[in-house]
Design a protein around this motif. Structure first.
Motif, PDB file in Angstrom:
ATOM      1  N   ASP A   1      22.970  11.641  61.073  1.00  0.00           N
ATOM      2  CA  ASP A   1      21.520  11.468  61.062  1.00  0.00           C
ATOM      3  C   ASP A   1      20.968  11.920  62.410  1.00  0.00           C
ATOM      4  OD1 ASP A   1      18.898  10.673  61.068  1.00  0.00           O
ATOM      5  OD2 ASP A   1      19.300   8.902  59.852  1.00  0.00           O
ATOM      6  N   ARG A   2      20.186  13.013  62.415  1.00  0.00           N
ATOM      7  CA  ARG A   2      19.692  13.544  63.682  1.00  0.00           C
ATOM      8  C   ARG A   2      18.849  12.512  64.431  1.00  0.00           C
ATOM      9  NH1 ARG A   2      16.987  18.562  62.666  1.00  0.00           N
ATOM     10  NH2 ARG A   2      18.177  19.920  61.320  1.00  0.00           N
ATOM     11  N   GLY A   3      18.307  11.559  63.649  1.00  0.00           N
ATOM     12  CA  GLY A   3      17.393  10.584  64.248  1.00  0.00           C
ATOM     13  C   GLY A   3      18.038   9.894  65.431  1.00  0.00           C
ATOM     14  N   ASN A   4      19.346   9.777  65.351  1.00  0.00           N
ATOM     15  CA  ASN A   4      20.055   9.076  66.423  1.00  0.00           C
ATOM     16  C   ASN A   4      19.953   9.806  67.746  1.00  0.00           C
ATOM     17  OD1 ASN A   4      20.873   7.161  64.598  1.00  0.00           O
ATOM     18  ND2 ASN A   4      22.629   8.407  63.951  1.00  0.00           N
TER      19      ASN A   4
ATOM     20  N   ASN B   1      32.703  15.038  63.178  1.00  0.00           N
ATOM     21  CA  ASN B   1      31.998  14.371  62.068  1.00  0.00           C
ATOM     22  C   ASN B   1      32.590  14.828  60.738  1.00  0.00           C
ATOM     23  OD1 ASN B   1      30.767  16.906  62.938  1.00  0.00           O
ATOM     24  ND2 ASN B   1      29.400  16.649  61.194  1.00  0.00           N
TER      25      ASN B   1
ATOM     26  N   GLN C   1      25.809   8.886  73.888  1.00  0.00           N
ATOM     27  CA  GLN C   1      25.329   8.461  72.570  1.00  0.00           C
ATOM     28  C   GLN C   1      26.186   9.107  71.472  1.00  0.00           C
ATOM     29  OE1 GLN C   1      23.222   6.438  71.284  1.00  0.00           O
ATOM     30  NE2 GLN C   1      22.727   7.225  69.241  1.00  0.00           N
TER      31      GLN C   1
ATOM     32  N   GLU D   1      17.748  12.997  68.224  1.00  0.00           N
ATOM     33  CA  GLU D   1      16.588  13.854  68.450  1.00  0.00           C
ATOM     34  C   GLU D   1      15.559  13.254  69.403  1.00  0.00           C
ATOM     35  OE1 GLU D   1      14.318  15.273  64.958  1.00  0.00           O
ATOM     36  OE2 GLU D   1      14.947  17.243  65.680  1.00  0.00           O
ATOM     37  N   ASP D   2      15.444  11.933  69.395  1.00  0.00           N
ATOM     38  CA  ASP D   2      14.404  11.345  70.244  1.00  0.00           C
ATOM     39  C   ASP D   2      14.881  10.921  71.621  1.00  0.00           C
ATOM     40  OD1 ASP D   2      12.485  11.865  68.433  1.00  0.00           O
ATOM     41  OD2 ASP D   2      12.392   9.850  67.586  1.00  0.00           O
TER      42      ASP D   2
ATOM     43  N   ILE E   1      20.242  20.753  65.788  1.00  0.00           N
ATOM     44  CA  ILE E   1      20.476  21.711  64.710  1.00  0.00           C
ATOM     45  C   ILE E   1      21.680  21.309  63.877  1.00  0.00           C
ATOM     46  CG2 ILE E   1      21.087  24.112  64.209  1.00  0.00           C
ATOM     47  CD1 ILE E   1      19.613  24.791  66.887  1.00  0.00           C
ATOM     48  N   GLN E   2      21.444  21.173  62.549  1.00  0.00           N
ATOM     49  CA  GLN E   2      22.522  20.824  61.634  1.00  0.00           C
ATOM     50  C   GLN E   2      23.412  22.053  61.462  1.00  0.00           C
ATOM     51  OE1 GLN E   2      21.846  17.588  60.709  1.00  0.00           O
ATOM     52  NE2 GLN E   2      24.024  17.457  60.172  1.00  0.00           N
TER      53      GLN E   2
ATOM     54  N   VAL F   1      20.233  20.812  71.389  1.00  0.00           N
ATOM     55  CA  VAL F   1      19.687  21.728  72.380  1.00  0.00           C
ATOM     56  C   VAL F   1      18.830  20.938  73.357  1.00  0.00           C
ATOM     57  CG1 VAL F   1      18.344  23.823  72.731  1.00  0.00           C
ATOM     58  CG2 VAL F   1      19.609  23.498  70.600  1.00  0.00           C
TER      59      VAL F   1
ATOM     60  N   VAL G   1      15.966  15.903  75.050  1.00  0.00           N
ATOM     61  CA  VAL G   1      16.416  16.683  73.903  1.00  0.00           C
ATOM     62  C   VAL G   1      15.282  17.561  73.377  1.00  0.00           C
ATOM     63  CG1 VAL G   1      17.222  16.573  71.508  1.00  0.00           C
ATOM     64  CG2 VAL G   1      18.156  15.000  73.230  1.00  0.00           C
ATOM     65  N   ALA G   2      15.557  18.862  73.220  1.00  0.00           N
ATOM     66  CA  ALA G   2      14.538  19.777  72.683  1.00  0.00           C
ATOM     67  C   ALA G   2      14.617  19.797  71.158  1.00  0.00           C
ATOM     68  CB  ALA G   2      14.731  21.186  73.234  1.00  0.00           C
ATOM     69  N   GLU G   3      15.834  20.000  70.632  1.00  0.00           N
ATOM     70  CA  GLU G   3      15.973  19.924  69.178  1.00  0.00           C
ATOM     71  C   GLU G   3      17.431  19.728  68.793  1.00  0.00           C
ATOM     72  OE1 GLU G   3      15.100  23.387  66.559  1.00  0.00           O
ATOM     73  OE2 GLU G   3      15.613  24.652  68.279  1.00  0.00           O
TER      74      GLU G   3
ATOM     75  N   LEU H   1      24.530  20.651  66.618  1.00  0.00           N
ATOM     76  CA  LEU H   1      24.305  21.158  67.963  1.00  0.00           C
ATOM     77  C   LEU H   1      23.031  20.529  68.526  1.00  0.00           C
ATOM     78  CD1 LEU H   1      25.509  23.519  69.845  1.00  0.00           C
ATOM     79  CD2 LEU H   1      23.402  24.687  69.217  1.00  0.00           C
TER      80      LEU H   1
ATOM     81  N   GLY I   1      16.508   7.504  59.460  1.00  0.00           N
ATOM     82  CA  GLY I   1      16.247   6.870  60.749  1.00  0.00           C
ATOM     83  C   GLY I   1      15.269   7.668  61.591  1.00  0.00           C
ATOM     84  N   MET I   2      15.387   8.974  61.516  1.00  0.00           N
ATOM     85  CA  MET I   2      14.563   9.789  62.419  1.00  0.00           C
ATOM     86  C   MET I   2      13.078   9.739  62.128  1.00  0.00           C
ATOM     87  SD  MET I   2      15.436  13.615  61.116  1.00  0.00           S
ATOM     88  CE  MET I   2      14.492  14.365  62.437  1.00  0.00           C
TER      89      MET I   2
ATOM     90  N   ASP J   1      17.948   3.819  65.179  1.00  0.00           N
ATOM     91  CA  ASP J   1      19.147   4.587  65.520  1.00  0.00           C
ATOM     92  C   ASP J   1      20.348   4.180  64.691  1.00  0.00           C
ATOM     93  OD1 ASP J   1      17.425   5.566  67.297  1.00  0.00           O
ATOM     94  OD2 ASP J   1      18.413   4.755  69.088  1.00  0.00           O
TER      95      ASP J   1
END
Lengths: 352, 352, 352, 352
Positions: free
Chosen positions: B49-52, B44, B20, B54-55, B63-64, B4, B59-61, B2, A312-313, A306
């Motif tokens: 980094d979506r990794g922070n 921002n 977070q 997405e998991d 979106i950049q 989702v 969280v479903a997804e 975003l 990272g992802m 994270d």
């Protein structure tokens, strides 16, 4: 090469094509068929430019036959190439399955050591970490450069891991060659022929990643560039290709592993981290890569994904890496291969 | 960005995601919807980094949203960029349509002059010719290097054509910058960031070819690399992308022309020669490129394609180039643009 | 077909392959080359299953030579096929350029008539409108069915426009054949062979859309299916293919137009609406399609796109259609083709 | 849905977009960001047509958020769907790994029985065989039709294998439903919605193959079509997608297995035969498919591949199938799954 004439091509047109072929110093072999005539060509050493023939009157199409690669081919070297690392029993391409693990980028000495200790203790003979990062945006973190290379050299000394890291240009190549054990050429540079030739003049093994839209032939020809300069220690790496599919960052093309093994003697490893771009898919695809019969895995691991400065992802947590190691070991055994056991980390080191 | 959430995400999960986001120094905006909650993120500066996120549980997804490019964007510079060439009235990006023509490779002084005379008299403001050729095979003709650059410099003096030629590495870049008027970066090097940055430190215009599998965003970001070093004179070039389609060497993606024009102020030209790889398709696709509204064409012309050392099959015969010029001129007129007329070649020159 | 042997193939292996070829009732022609032996095969009527040979010892690869299509091929019929419509001077494939325009779906009688009047007055010989919509979601609007067909039949009577509409299954085919002038087979059904054969048993022209990932050969073979049942009036339609590119919904492959024209006598039209999926790209790509040399355009027009029940984002406003017509007419003239002028709509009709 | 405004969009433009959203009966949520404003939209039940908004002044892009699928989604049904076959202990989707094997086409009673005996004795709960073959060429073998279905019904009785076979149209569907145990919908028909709906009205399980260029969303939506008609027994099948890669007939996309498992409760099997198109790659990719975690394999087996009327080159020899079974069993065990053991074939049967 084979020239396919149109069904209604006249004898004169066929004759003219044969003469053109002879003018190119080659030998035509007309094959009158039920529907049409095809003309085989022999006598060529290298590739022939189809342009010389394709536009002649009566020609339907021209088909390339002989493949251009030489040194990478099993036709030149039958037995598998095994890359050895002096002073260790680590190999790539032999019976032992190679595990290459580490963070996407070297961010700090602490981070690098923390991850190195995790992967060394879980079982890995190679440590990967980016010193020079080819990023899509010029404004994104570009890597620590030589400082990162020095940190990885320390990691080799402390944990006995061989270092794999990317060289993004000739300047970086000199430094990577100085500090690392394996020179990585990234996917974006797979057809950077100037860099490939420079890597071919080094004496350290080169890990060559497949370009995001490279055909099997282009991939092998990129390896041929390196070998043509005298460096025969090339490790191929499948890392996913670009397709219309949008559920992963790239589409991991595992079928290239048996395809490469049929045509070439070079070892091939798989990168399920970049191949999927999503942490939750790295373990399943990593298992699949072992099962398909590749020679090793290169995976991204981070003790704090994270907080990673890049990718990272797609980085595994240390405990996920342990799971992957265990599953890989069991699947490799089915194929008669062995996966390295983790090394013992002494308190002394652990406390660092 | 975003986030989702899954339909059955709990208030606690939504809360955790918001926290977070705040920990990342950003501001979350929960949007409770009919089916699920989405969480907008503001604050921002660059990419997150979506990794922070997405998991995280629930969280479903992710979106950049905000695009990473700056200098290439119309949001930064509204009006079209026009590249001018001191001492001539040649431009790229303005009302005048640019014609860039010449052989794939400079093979001999005679060949280069013969083709230059043809294209100059038919109408072209720019001469293209390869001095350094990135070839798939290390055993194929690699170009004459500096000798070719000197020949092209002579051609500029004699015919008044501006010279466009490719730099394949930093070493070649220095020489191309010394002899040519436009530095070409080839498709294979579109993500050779080291080369892009070096080109960005030059003061001559850069013609950047789209990578064979580059998205619009990657293409613009490659231009951003050049501009971020201070060179704002970038000309984009569509030259076909790799798809499953096998009736042409590449699939020419003309739709990227209006797409680029919507997002960026940079000029864009089209290469129907590499875009199709087949002589008999260069004229139709060349016409189409003019009609779609691009700023110029770059085409391969050879006075004796059958004897060409490279890409003969996609080079136009001089008379075909004349036809393309005439049709291009009429179509350009429909769009309110002008195509250059041919220059008068004096007997003196013609007799050479 | 051509069998390429490995470089180190033994005379016995070559002999064994020749015998296998003879056992298949074919004639082998060994061609000993510098690097390897290739074996030409003649005597086959149709396609040979490579599986019979590819796995024999010593075989490197097997290359298909003769193309499978017959009726679609120029080798069978040299001159262009021109589709005529009795009782009108509308044609597709001849000197006149065909304009097919209308809404994605027929929503109401009012909407259909409003759009029909616009396109008829702007110039169109054909009206397109969906009665049966193949939608990705089962919950999306699926079309009015026979009611829509009846509305379009009225439109033919009132405006003299020929009707083009899609049949999604055999049941719909019967009704479309009853009410319309051209039976459209959609991209999703390009390999629905049962439907293709049924359309081949009808006597009305069939507009066959290219599948989203169809090769040129598959596209022509789908037409072959229709023709093999006795219906030779097939109009091919390029409508974009699926690639990695994400700036348009599909990538319009204009190079297939000259490729089809080289191999086949069938007319080919282009759909820039589905080919791009974005209104702001329909006009530029529509112009490009005319310039590449296709035989007609099929475009979506809606008098109130913002209220369209489907594909609103890619439908042109009537005034945009007028602009496209005007630009198309000028570009077509460059290629020696004529675009229909708009018809005079009487007050009487206008007031309806 | 999310509307991203341009950086320089005016407050009036933002206001206008919000009003348009409200006119659509939805609720806008403006999110002023550092660079630009984004507007979240809530209140929509199904999909919104972006066309209504994307072309408004000041809009940069529109991003779809909520996914359209319902019944296939884990959000609707959390636990895995397990397909059961009354009167047997065969399942698909549960702990037991499913093996579906047989010839590409049913050619003769003898051939079908010979292959059935081989796969039954090696271990398979399901027998696959084509009665109706969708062939690219209308002149190629199209299958034996009902006769083949009757032969397979006999095979069920004799060997206790469940029958899986393709229905290519509504007519064939009725017969397949009458004789077989699983209705297969082929890749070419994945978006033949008429056929999908008809299959949805049957009560037998449907094996739905992924289209050659289908995204994950389209694949799941095709399953949604079947389920929306009341048939919830859908088995998804990955069989390779079309990419630029030319070393296999298709590119097997194993990453879709974990992707499907994350989004949907439906079982998914893999077809390495069509997924590679080459016999020598079926076993390695078959192993990989088991390792990635799919629910079963569907493979082509022929006792005399060299004489097969279709797809001979990708059919396994019986002994190869035994090898695949053995390796699959060991790899499945690593994932805690069991692969069926072969059944005992009595002398009586063996002698047939």
């Amino acid at each position: 090469m084979l020239v396919v004439m149109k069904a209604q091509a006249t004898p004169e047109e066929i004759q003219a094509v044969c003469e053109q072929i002879e003018q190119l110093g080659l030998r035509p072999h007309p094959l009158p068929g039920a529907q049409r005539t095809a003309i085989g060509i022999t006598g060529n050493q290298g590739e022939i430019d189809r342009g010389n023939i394709e536009d002649l009157s009566g020609v339907a199409e021209v088909i390339q036959v002989s493949k251009p690669y030489k040194l990478v081919s099993r036709e030149v070297k039958e037995e598998d190439t095994i890359i050895r690392f002096p002073g260790t029993n680590a190999t790539i391409g032999g019976r032992d399955f190679a595990m290459i693990a580490g963070p996407c980028s070297i961010e700090t000495r602490e981070q690098a050591f923390a991850v190195a200790e995790e992967v060394a203790s879980a079982g890995a003979q190679f440590f990967r970490g980016g010193a020079y990062k080819p990023r899509t945006s010029p404004y994104a973190f570009q890597g620590l450069g030589e400082e990162a290379l020095k940190i990885m050299a320390e990691i080799r000394d402390k944990f006995g891991l061989r270092i794999v890291t990317e060289a993004i240009d000739n300047e970086a190549l000199e430094l990577v060659d100085k500090y690392a054990d394996v020179i990585q050429i990234g996917a974006r540079n797979m057809q950077n022929y100037s860099l490939l030739k420079a890597a071919g003049r080094k004496r350290k093994p080169v890990l060559l990643k497949r370009g995001i839209a490279a055909t099997l032939e282009e991939f092998l020809m990129a390896a041929e560039y390196i070998m043509s300069e005298g460096n025969y220690q090339v490790i191929l790496c499948e890392r996913g290709v670009r397709t219309f599919a949008d559920h992963t960052r790239n589409t991991l093309d595992l079928s290239i592993v048996p395809a490469v093994q049929r045509l070439s003697h070079l070892p091939i490893v798989v990168d399920p981290s970049h191949g999927t771009g999503k942490r939750n898919k790295v373990i399943p695809l990593g298992r699949a890569a072992v099962a398909v019969g590749c020679d090793g895995l290169i995976v991204e691991v981070h003790h704090q994904p994270d907080k990673a400065l890049s990718d990272g992802m797609q980085s595994l947590y240390p405990e996920q890496y342990v799971q992957l190691m265990n599953e890989a070991a069991q699947i490799a055994a089915v194929l008669g291969r062995t996966v390295p056991r983790g090394i013992q980390i002494t308190e002394g080191i652990a406390s660092r």
